[in-house]
Enzyme design. Structure first.
Site, PDB file in Angstrom:
ATOM      1  N   CYS A  44       6.957  -5.718   7.923  1.00 57.26           N
ATOM      2  CA  CYS A  44       8.134  -5.082   8.544  1.00 57.26           C
ATOM      3  C   CYS A  44       8.707  -6.019   9.593  1.00 57.26           C
ATOM      4  CB  CYS A  44       7.741  -3.756   9.181  1.00 57.26           C
ATOM      5  SG  CYS A  44       9.158  -2.905   9.922  1.00 57.26           S
ATOM      6  N   CYS A  73      -0.653   6.767   9.379  1.00 58.34           N
ATOM      7  CA  CYS A  73       0.551   6.142   9.921  1.00 58.34           C
ATOM      8  C   CYS A  73       0.188   4.889  10.698  1.00 58.34           C
ATOM      9  CB  CYS A  73       1.222   7.083  10.923  1.00 58.34           C
ATOM     10  SG  CYS A  73       2.182   8.353  10.169  1.00 58.34           S
ATOM     11  N   SER A 114      11.875   8.072   6.942  1.00 61.46           N
ATOM     12  CA  SER A 114      11.552   7.880   8.359  1.00 61.46           C
ATOM     13  C   SER A 114      12.085   6.525   8.812  1.00 61.46           C
ATOM     14  CB  SER A 114      10.027   7.921   8.527  1.00 61.46           C
ATOM     15  OG  SER A 114       9.665   7.578   9.843  1.00 61.46           O
ATOM     16  N   CYS A 149       7.042  -3.247  15.773  1.00 63.70           N
ATOM     17  CA  CYS A 149       6.650  -2.359  16.872  1.00 63.70           C
ATOM     18  C   CYS A 149       5.219  -2.729  17.291  1.00 63.70           C
ATOM     19  CB  CYS A 149       6.711  -0.906  16.416  1.00 63.70           C
ATOM     20  SG  CYS A 149       8.341  -0.454  15.827  1.00 63.70           S
ATOM     21  N   ASN A 158      -3.158   5.967  15.800  1.00 67.95           N
ATOM     22  CA  ASN A 158      -4.267   5.638  14.914  1.00 67.95           C
ATOM     23  C   ASN A 158      -4.679   4.202  15.172  1.00 67.95           C
ATOM     24  OD1 ASN A 158      -4.256   8.133  13.392  1.00 67.95           O
ATOM     25  ND2 ASN A 158      -2.325   7.422  12.518  1.00 67.95           N
ATOM     26  N   GLU A 215       0.831  -1.208   0.000  1.00 70.34           N
ATOM     27  CA  GLU A 215       0.000   0.000   0.000  1.00 70.34           C
ATOM     28  C   GLU A 215       0.867   1.260   0.000  1.00 70.34           C
ATOM     29  OE1 GLU A 215      -4.032  -1.614   2.047  1.00 70.34           O
ATOM     30  OE2 GLU A 215      -2.607  -0.734   3.428  1.00 70.34           O
ATOM     31  N   GLU A 244      10.632  -0.737   7.073  1.00 71.14           N
ATOM     32  CA  GLU A 244      11.701   0.088   7.629  1.00 71.14           C
ATOM     33  C   GLU A 244      12.690   0.419   6.509  1.00 71.14           C
ATOM     34  OE1 GLU A 244      12.635   1.978  10.202  1.00 71.14           O
ATOM     35  OE2 GLU A 244      14.459   2.168   9.013  1.00 71.14           O
TER      36      GLU A 244
HETATM   37  N1  SAH Z   1       9.478   2.160   9.740  1.00 72.27           N
HETATM   38  C1  SAH Z   1       9.593   3.561   9.722  1.00 72.27           C
HETATM   39  C2  SAH Z   1       8.623   4.227   8.761  1.00 72.27           C
HETATM   40  C3  SAH Z   1       7.220   3.695   8.737  1.00 72.27           C
HETATM   41  S1  SAH Z   1       6.276   3.946  10.220  1.00 72.27           S
HETATM   42  C4  SAH Z   1       9.466   4.136  11.115  1.00 72.27           C
HETATM   43  O1  SAH Z   1       9.113   3.412  12.033  1.00 72.27           O
HETATM   44  O2  SAH Z   1       9.778   5.308  11.275  1.00 72.27           O
HETATM   45  C5  SAH Z   1       5.944   5.685  10.114  1.00 72.27           C
HETATM   46  C6  SAH Z   1       5.516   6.325  11.425  1.00 72.27           C
HETATM   47  O3  SAH Z   1       4.246   5.812  11.830  1.00 72.27           O
HETATM   48  C7  SAH Z   1       6.449   6.067  12.587  1.00 72.27           C
HETATM   49  O4  SAH Z   1       6.779   7.282  13.205  1.00 72.27           O
HETATM   50  C8  SAH Z   1       5.644   5.209  13.539  1.00 72.27           C
HETATM   51  O5  SAH Z   1       6.001   5.407  14.886  1.00 72.27           O
HETATM   52  C9  SAH Z   1       4.240   5.676  13.248  1.00 72.27           C
HETATM   53  N2  SAH Z   1       3.193   4.727  13.589  1.00 72.27           N
HETATM   54  C10 SAH Z   1       3.222   3.388  13.503  1.00 72.27           C
HETATM   55  N3  SAH Z   1       2.033   2.866  13.883  1.00 72.27           N
HETATM   56  C11 SAH Z   1       1.233   3.907  14.216  1.00 72.27           C
HETATM   57  C12 SAH Z   1      -0.125   4.030  14.631  1.00 72.27           C
HETATM   58  N4  SAH Z   1      -0.919   2.965  14.755  1.00 72.27           N
HETATM   59  N5  SAH Z   1      -0.606   5.274  14.877  1.00 72.27           N
HETATM   60  C13 SAH Z   1       0.152   6.372  14.683  1.00 72.27           C
HETATM   61  N6  SAH Z   1       1.434   6.318  14.268  1.00 72.27           N
HETATM   62  C14 SAH Z   1       1.977   5.103  14.034  1.00 72.27           C
HETATM   63 FE1  SF4 Z   2       8.120  -1.216  11.095  1.00 77.14          FE
HETATM   64 FE2  SF4 Z   2       7.978   1.451  11.366  1.00 77.14          FE
HETATM   65 FE3  SF4 Z   2       5.825  -0.111  11.864  1.00 77.14          FE
HETATM   66 FE4  SF4 Z   2       7.920  -0.157  13.533  1.00 77.14          FE
HETATM   67  S1  SF4 Z   2       6.583   1.594  13.103  1.00 77.14           S
HETATM   68  S2  SF4 Z   2       6.823  -1.946  12.734  1.00 77.14           S
HETATM   69  S3  SF4 Z   2       9.609   0.095  12.117  1.00 77.14           S
HETATM   70  S4  SF4 Z   2       6.823   0.164   9.905  1.00 77.14           S
END
Ligand code: SAH
Ligand code: SF4
Length: 362
Positions: A130, A352, A205, A134, A304, A109, A178
């Site tokens: 990924c 995000c 990011s 997280c 979110n 996506e 990532e």
């Molecule tokens: N892997 C990279 C880029 C993709 S995630 C990273 O982690 O930076 C992009 C952003 O979305 C990150 O800052 C992450 O902390 C945030 N993110 C992930 N899951 C989220 C959620 N459910 N609600 C809001 N932000 C989220």
């Molecule tokens: Fe991967 Fe970024 Fe989501 Fe963490 S926040 S699982 S690094 S996409």
């Protein structure tokens, strides 16, 4: 350079199906200097014309009317322009989410975000799933399928550009995956995308892949950097981002100093706010301390909702407005400017952390 201390490693580039040798490889993700060697003996000035057609998003070699017909026919036999197809679109008020089918059946996506002033940002993915996992992120919850190749990364931009019907002003690598675990293909994609598009408008990011940040600092195209710091308290960070538990915040900060010394850009710290988990005064104090000495902008992202995600057995929740406002005040009282990221795309699960279609084979 510091030792590599992340728990997760770079992943191999995309593996295409066994019969892919019979397919025409796509040129969409090939940077200009590589293309000159790849298409030899076509003269370099002609290759540049071909590259510019590709970069404008040409749909067929036969559109390239300044290239001799015989050369176009030969190119069409050996090469494809693209390798992906738009499989679906979900449209919301301020966002459109593209579902993109890759050659091996995986669906990824990418999201087009439109702000109040009408500016359009392309949010691109670099991996299917990924490996960092997280706990607050839907993509992480999917597990990891594979890294994308540069064509698959670049083509997301063309699909979104087509949907947008106009110019795109920013590119952010904040979609699935990532980016710094797929550095070589990301670099090739950036070399293609930054042709005629300012690097200042391209942001990568990362969750904080130390080795990758040092690589960005050492002679990469000067993209902007955003770093996800959901917590600047080491123990909580390890619990929220188990894939990052192999390095310390101290090591991360040292890498950011190096990046900033080389690239001179202000860094964005992205903090996803999880109701009742990381929004206390102590959390804000730790974040302010982490930011100290760096030139940063803090971006607060209220969580979110992404169905089914648990943190140590408990469902996660979005913070209330007053919880967010208090956290921001705690930061500002410590001299840290923080912006609240306006929610875009939640209606279509395109915000995000909400990206993730279950690809084939999951
Ligand atoms: N892997 C990279 C880029 C993709 S995630 C990273 O982690 O930076 C992009 C952003 O979305 C990150 O800052 C992450 O902390 C945030 N993110 C992930 N899951 C989220 C959620 N459910 N609600 C809001 N932000 C989220
Ligand atoms: Fe991967 Fe970024 Fe989501 Fe963490 S926040 S699982 S690094 S996409």
């Amino acid at each position: 350079m510091n030792a590599v201390t992340n728990n997760v490693r770079r992943s191999p580039p995309a593996k295409l199906p066994a019969d892919s040798a019979a397919r025409r490889p796509p040129l969409s993700g090939v940077p200009l200097d590589e293309l000159v060697s790849l298409l030899a003996p076509i003269p370099a000035f002609r290759v540049k014309q071909i590259f510019l057609w590709l970069r404008r998003g040409a749909a067929s070699f036969f559109e390239m009317t300044d290239i001799p017909l015989a050369a176009r026919e030969e190119l069409n036999v050996r090469w494809a322009l693209r390798s992906t197809n738009l499989a679906g679109v979900k449209a919301g008020d301020s966002a459109q989410k593209a579902q993109i089918l890759l050659e091996d059946g995986v669906i990824i996506e990418a999201v087009l975000l439109i702000d109040g002033a009408g500016r359009k940002t392309a949010c691109l993915s670099t991996q299917a799933g990924c490996p960092v996992r997280c706990v607050f992120c839907k993509t992480g919850g999917l597990g990891f399928k594979r890294s994308l190749n540069s064509s698959e990364i670049v083509e997301q931009y063309y699909h979104l550009k087509h949907l947008s019907g106009g110019e795109i002003s920013n590119i952010v690598f904040m979609g699935m995956g990532e980016p710094l675990l797929n550095l070589d293909e990301l670099r090739r994609a950036v070399l293609v995308l930054s042709h005629g598009f300012s690097l200042r408008r391209i942001t990568v990011s990362t969750c904080g892949i130390i080795e990758g940040i040092y690589e960005l600092a050492a002679g990469w195209p000067a993209v902007r950097l955003a770093v996800s710091v959901p917590s600047a308290r080491q123990q909580l960070r390890n619990r929220l981002m188990p894939g990052c538990a192999g390095h310390t915040l101290e090591q991360l900060k040292a890498a950011l100093y190096k990046y900033q010394a080389e690239c001179k850009h202000r860094i964005t710290l992205e903090t996803v706010l999880l109701g009742g988990v990381n929004t206390s005064e102590q959390d804000a104090g730790a974040l302010a301390e982490f930011a100290g000495g760096l030139s940063v902008m803090v971006n607060l992202i209220p969580w979110n909702p992404a169905g089914g995600l648990l943190f140590e057995g408990q469902p996660l929740s979005s913070p209330g407005r007053s919880e967010v406002a208090r956290f921001r005040q705690f930061l500002e009282a410590r001299g840290i400017k923080a912006e609240l990221r306006r929610r875009k795309g939640t209606a279509i699960s395109g915000a995000c952390g909400q990206l993730g279609v279950l690809p084939d084979g999951y």
